[in-house]
Design a protein around this motif. Structure first.
Motif, PDB file in Angstrom:
ATOM      1  N   ALA A   1       2.079  57.577   9.099  1.00 40.51           N
ATOM      2  CA  ALA A   1       2.028  58.504  10.471  1.00 40.51           C
ATOM      3  C   ALA A   1       2.475  57.500  11.442  1.00 40.51           C
ATOM      4  CB  ALA A   1       0.513  59.029  10.650  1.00 40.51           C
ATOM      5  N   ALA A   2       2.169  56.199  11.581  1.00 37.18           N
ATOM      6  CA  ALA A   2       2.775  55.433  12.757  1.00 37.18           C
ATOM      7  C   ALA A   2       4.179  55.243  12.702  1.00 37.18           C
ATOM      8  CB  ALA A   2       1.900  53.908  12.498  1.00 37.18           C
ATOM      9  N   GLN A   3       4.694  54.927  11.613  1.00 36.36           N
ATOM     10  CA  GLN A   3       6.216  54.710  11.539  1.00 36.36           C
ATOM     11  C   GLN A   3       6.873  55.999  11.766  1.00 36.36           C
ATOM     12  OE1 GLN A   3       3.760  53.728   9.467  1.00 36.36           O
ATOM     13  NE2 GLN A   3       4.606  51.751   8.109  1.00 36.36           N
ATOM     14  N   ALA A   4       6.399  57.168  11.209  1.00 34.43           N
ATOM     15  CA  ALA A   4       7.006  58.498  11.502  1.00 34.43           C
ATOM     16  C   ALA A   4       6.976  58.788  13.022  1.00 34.43           C
ATOM     17  CB  ALA A   4       6.136  59.653  10.761  1.00 34.43           C
ATOM     18  N   GLY A   5       5.867  58.433  13.724  1.00 27.79           N
ATOM     19  CA  GLY A   5       5.780  58.873  15.163  1.00 27.79           C
ATOM     20  C   GLY A   5       6.678  57.780  15.880  1.00 27.79           C
ATOM     21  N   ALA A   6       6.766  56.583  15.552  1.00 27.86           N
ATOM     22  CA  ALA A   6       7.828  55.819  16.173  1.00 27.86           C
ATOM     23  C   ALA A   6       9.376  56.325  16.257  1.00 27.86           C
ATOM     24  CB  ALA A   6       7.690  54.358  15.593  1.00 27.86           C
ATOM     25  N   ALA A   7       9.473  56.421  14.806  1.00 27.23           N
ATOM     26  CA  ALA A   7      11.069  57.122  14.811  1.00 27.23           C
ATOM     27  C   ALA A   7      11.151  58.318  15.543  1.00 27.23           C
ATOM     28  CB  ALA A   7      11.298  57.093  13.306  1.00 27.23           C
ATOM     29  N   ARG A   8      10.179  59.412  15.415  1.00 22.93           N
ATOM     30  CA  ARG A   8      10.147  60.511  16.273  1.00 22.93           C
ATOM     31  C   ARG A   8      10.370  60.302  17.697  1.00 22.93           C
ATOM     32  NH1 ARG A   8       6.417  62.868  13.858  1.00 22.93           N
ATOM     33  NH2 ARG A   8       7.633  63.752  12.139  1.00 22.93           N
ATOM     34  N   ARG A   9       9.641  59.610  18.248  1.00 28.10           N
ATOM     35  CA  ARG A   9       9.805  59.241  19.651  1.00 28.10           C
ATOM     36  C   ARG A   9      11.016  58.568  20.041  1.00 28.10           C
ATOM     37  NH1 ARG A   9       4.256  57.592  18.614  1.00 28.10           N
ATOM     38  NH2 ARG A   9       5.088  55.590  18.691  1.00 28.10           N
ATOM     39  N   GLU A  10      11.673  57.501  19.225  1.00 27.13           N
ATOM     40  CA  GLU A  10      12.938  57.142  19.722  1.00 27.13           C
ATOM     41  C   GLU A  10      13.859  58.209  19.619  1.00 27.13           C
ATOM     42  OE1 GLU A  10      15.963  53.854  17.969  1.00 27.13           O
ATOM     43  OE2 GLU A  10      13.996  53.820  17.237  1.00 27.13           O
ATOM     44  N   SER A  11      13.862  59.007  18.640  1.00 27.04           N
ATOM     45  CA  SER A  11      15.056  60.030  18.250  1.00 27.04           C
ATOM     46  C   SER A  11      15.053  61.083  19.406  1.00 27.04           C
ATOM     47  CB  SER A  11      14.878  60.603  16.994  1.00 27.04           C
ATOM     48  OG  SER A  11      13.812  61.219  16.741  1.00 27.04           O
ATOM     49  N   THR A  12      13.639  61.470  19.912  1.00 26.87           N
ATOM     50  CA  THR A  12      13.326  62.409  20.808  1.00 26.87           C
ATOM     51  C   THR A  12      14.201  61.718  22.160  1.00 26.87           C
ATOM     52  OG1 THR A  12      11.447  63.214  19.634  1.00 26.87           O
ATOM     53  CG2 THR A  12      11.802  63.895  22.068  1.00 26.87           C
ATOM     54  N   ALA A  13      13.760  60.751  22.531  1.00 24.16           N
ATOM     55  CA  ALA A  13      14.429  60.182  23.719  1.00 24.16           C
ATOM     56  C   ALA A  13      15.660  60.246  23.826  1.00 24.16           C
ATOM     57  CB  ALA A  13      13.836  58.703  24.111  1.00 24.16           C
TER      58      ALA A  13
ATOM     59  N   ARG B   1      22.561  58.007  15.135  1.00 27.51           N
ATOM     60  CA  ARG B   1      21.335  57.190  14.795  1.00 27.51           C
ATOM     61  C   ARG B   1      20.057  57.908  15.094  1.00 27.51           C
ATOM     62  NH1 ARG B   1      18.933  52.148  14.299  1.00 27.51           N
ATOM     63  NH2 ARG B   1      17.096  52.040  15.567  1.00 27.51           N
ATOM     64  N   ALA B   2      20.006  58.659  16.094  1.00 29.52           N
ATOM     65  CA  ALA B   2      18.957  59.454  16.562  1.00 29.52           C
ATOM     66  C   ALA B   2      18.559  60.546  15.519  1.00 29.52           C
ATOM     67  CB  ALA B   2      18.925  60.374  17.677  1.00 29.52           C
ATOM     68  N   ARG B   3      19.750  61.132  14.762  1.00 33.62           N
ATOM     69  CA  ARG B   3      19.764  62.038  13.719  1.00 33.62           C
ATOM     70  C   ARG B   3      19.078  61.617  12.508  1.00 33.62           C
ATOM     71  NH1 ARG B   3      25.145  65.632  15.792  1.00 33.62           N
ATOM     72  NH2 ARG B   3      23.955  66.945  17.351  1.00 33.62           N
ATOM     73  N   THR B   4      19.800  60.373  12.105  1.00 27.78           N
ATOM     74  CA  THR B   4      19.036  59.557  11.005  1.00 27.78           C
ATOM     75  C   THR B   4      17.530  59.349  11.287  1.00 27.78           C
ATOM     76  OG1 THR B   4      21.397  58.937  10.658  1.00 27.78           O
ATOM     77  CG2 THR B   4      19.554  57.963   9.540  1.00 27.78           C
ATOM     78  N   LEU B   5      17.259  58.954  12.400  1.00 25.76           N
ATOM     79  CA  LEU B   5      15.979  58.740  12.745  1.00 25.76           C
ATOM     80  C   LEU B   5      14.977  59.846  12.258  1.00 25.76           C
ATOM     81  CD1 LEU B   5      15.902  56.447  15.729  1.00 25.76           C
ATOM     82  CD2 LEU B   5      15.102  55.795  13.598  1.00 25.76           C
ATOM     83  N   THR B   6      15.525  60.851  12.595  1.00 32.36           N
ATOM     84  CA  THR B   6      14.632  62.164  12.516  1.00 32.36           C
ATOM     85  C   THR B   6      14.562  62.489  10.984  1.00 32.36           C
ATOM     86  OG1 THR B   6      15.666  63.179  14.355  1.00 32.36           O
ATOM     87  CG2 THR B   6      14.697  64.718  12.493  1.00 32.36           C
ATOM     88  N   VAL B   7      15.330  62.231  10.121  1.00 37.18           N
ATOM     89  CA  VAL B   7      15.223  62.260   8.767  1.00 37.18           C
ATOM     90  C   VAL B   7      13.961  61.376   8.119  1.00 37.18           C
ATOM     91  CG1 VAL B   7      16.531  62.347   6.475  1.00 37.18           C
ATOM     92  CG2 VAL B   7      17.817  63.118   8.208  1.00 37.18           C
ATOM     93  N   LEU B   8      14.315  60.061   8.701  1.00 37.75           N
ATOM     94  CA  LEU B   8      13.567  58.887   8.423  1.00 37.75           C
ATOM     95  C   LEU B   8      12.014  59.380   8.884  1.00 37.75           C
ATOM     96  CD1 LEU B   8      13.044  56.039   7.172  1.00 37.75           C
ATOM     97  CD2 LEU B   8      13.574  55.155   9.609  1.00 37.75           C
ATOM     98  N   ALA B   9      11.683  59.900   9.904  1.00 31.59           N
ATOM     99  CA  ALA B   9      10.448  60.335  10.384  1.00 31.59           C
ATOM    100  C   ALA B   9      10.032  61.370   9.491  1.00 31.59           C
ATOM    101  CB  ALA B   9      10.555  60.988  11.856  1.00 31.59           C
TER     102      ALA B   9
END
Length: 549
Positions: free
Chosen positions: A526-538, A509-517
């Motif tokens: 920017a806001a949606q990209a940041g949220a996806a990136r923070r979740e995947s990084t965690a 899921r995190a790897r897919t979130l990275t593509v979405l970001a």
């Protein structure tokens, strides 16, 4: 004259010829295939037309007759010095051999004797002897593609019939736990075969495993409905109803406390859980697979059965590694590898080393991953395991792709696809196609990526592979992003995220979130990209994957 009990031709698995107690090398696939065709028709002439159909199902090439003659000549040379002889007539060739020196004919004879027996003890014994002759698929790695359809279907069906008849006789003798492991493996391979499923349900019911017996029915119903638009037959429906009612005609049930009370029962429990772990993994039910393998591990630890313990640990490690639980998976795989090595089990050891290489690849230690995967590849090539070799070629290609080495990545992945295709394994070939699509996206060859990806998605969807479909949809999102099709990319990535959520696989899921970001960032969100990136990084940091290094 046969000089050793092991002398003769083996067809029920990889094709082998043994004489005077020693194997005779058959280095070329077509030599093994020719021996197999002639041995299946022992002491009968096989017309040239039939041989041509086997060797070239799509039509013989010019000079095909001459090619057959060359193969026959070489096979005669290999058989020289034995009592087995290739005979020729104007219309074809035959093999002079004692039929009982061919395992396929011994199997048929034992099965026929069992069919004529009225004694269940004798019947079960004869069928057990017949089934023990099998070492793998008929003419394994000799007959592929259309040749398999021509030669192997009847024998494979006869093996399933023998297994069903053995299970029925064993159930009448009260040996339900002894047949659980074999039935579970067969039903996992062919859930829509209702007779097998019914026998497994009955064996599970008599072992006190009512919920699992009912679960078998649900899997059969889902498979029949999803693939054929059919419902289970009346016999299986009636069996389910009888199980729900506890109908006394089904025979006595054993409680859970009895299962661990005797060594034989504990072994049966372990084998059932081993089979269930494989079934759940094949269904992408990772947590349930881990639970089943854990039960199998505990059972075999108590028994001191190291071979099956290693199999349970290897299964556990595989599920945990693919699910993103790297630390636990690594520990299981290291222990499994150690046991397999001490037992001299080359195939088991190769798989454990392969999965350890998988773990290091996912963690981002490319050098260690390549070393481990190279060892596993060498082992698979040494023992002639083509499917293992195909898996390893793709896995090595994934390491090269992660390093940006796209030429060797593509070469390895194409070799993987070639091997899977030769093995008539469209599912394995689909994973290679998905990997090739990723490489082609990276090098900008989007039309070729589209073709490979759509081919893989058709297979994943057709086979109900949710993991493969989620992987393919993520790649489709990447492709649509590169094509500038924002809306389509978002749809594909959302569908992929939903599947990963259902499968409870946070790493993927995190790897897919990275593509979405990346998509959100490219189009100014920017806001949606940041949220996806923070979740995947965690998630990456918590799991310890290569992205979190």
């Amino acid at each position: 004259m046969i000089k050793s009990p092991s002398d003769g031709v083996r067809l029920l698995g990889p094709v082998e010829f043994r004489w005077a107690g020693a194997p005779v090398a058959l280095p070329r696939r077509q030599q093994r295939l020719l021996l197999g065709v002639l041995a299946l028709s022992a002491n009968r002439m096989v017309p040239l037309q039939r041989l041509a159909e086997v060797f070239w199902p799509d039509g013989a090439p010019p000079g095909g007759r001459r090619q057959v003659q060359v193969l026959v000549s070489r096979l005669r040379s290999l058989l020289a010095g034995s009592d087995v002889e290739v005979l020729a007539s104007g219309s074809g060739y035959g093999l002079r051999i004692d039929p009982m020196a061919v395992d396929a004919h011994r199997f048929a004879a034992l099965k026929e004797r069992a069919a004529g027996s009225l004694d269940d003890e004798e019947k079960a014994g004869l069928l057990r002897q017949a089934l023990d002759l099998w070492r793998g698929p008929v003419l394994d790695e000799a007959a592929v593609g259309g040749a398999r359809d021509l030669l192997c279907v009847r024998l494979e069906e006869a093996r399933r019939e023998a297994l069903e008849e053995h299970a029925e006789a064993s159930l009448r003798l009260g040996r339900h736990r002894q047949v659980l492991g074999a039935l579970a493996e067969e039903v996992a391979a062919d859930p829509a075969r209702e007779r097998l499923a019914g026998l497994l349900m009955l064996a599970l019911y008599r072992s006190g495993r009512i919920a699992e017996a009912l679960d078998v029915f649900e899997r059969v119903r889902a498979r029949l409905s999803g693939e054929l638009g059919l419902d289970p037959g009346p016999a299986l429906v009636r069996l389910r109803q009888d199980i729900l009612r506890g109908d006394p005609r089904l025979g006595g049930r054993s409680g859970g406390s009895e299962v661990v009370g005797r060594t034989g029962d504990l072994e049966g429990e372990g084998l059932v859980m081993l089979g269930l772990g494989r079934i759940r993994f094949a269904q992408d039910r990772f947590a349930e697979s881990v639970a089943a393998y854990e039960e199998a591990r505990h059972a075999f630890q108590r028994l001191g059965d190291r071979r099956h313990l290693a199999a349970a640990l290897s299964g556990l490690g595989t599920v945990r590694a693919e699910g993103g639980w790297f630390g636990e998976g690594e520990a299981d795989l290291l222990e499994a590898a150690s046991i397999f090595a001490s037992l001299g089990d080359l195939a088991g050891h190769a798989h454990a080393i392969y999965m350890l290489g998988f773990v290091e690849r996912e963690r981002g230690d490319d050098e260690l991953a390549l070393w481990l995967l190279g060892r596993a590849l060498d082992a698979y090539q040494k023992i002639g395991d083509r499917r293992g070799e195909a898996l390893l070629q793709r896995s090595v290609g994934l390491v090269h792709r992660a390093r940006g080495e796209y030429a060797p990545a593509a070469a390895r992945t194409r070799e993987s696809r070639r091997l899977f295709t030769a093995l008539a394994d469209p599912h394995g070939a689909a994973y290679a196609d998905q990997s090739l699509a990723k490489i082609r996206i990276r090098v900008g060859d989007l039309p070729q990526a589209e073709r490979a990806l759509q081919a893989s998605l058709r297979v994943f969807t057709g086979q109900g592979d949710r993991f493969g479909r989620a992987l393919g949809l993520r790649t489709l999102g990447e492709l649509r992003l590169e094509q500038g099709a924002t809306a389509e990319a978002r749809v594909a990535l959302s569908a992929s995220l939903n599947l990963w959520e259902a499968l409870e696989l946070p790493l993927w899921r995190a790897r897919t979130l990275t593509v979405l970001a990346h998509l959100e960032h490219r189009y100014g969100q920017a806001a949606q990209a940041g949220a996806a990136r923070r979740e995947s990084t965690a998630i990456f940091g918590r799991i310890g994957s290569r992205e979190g290094r």
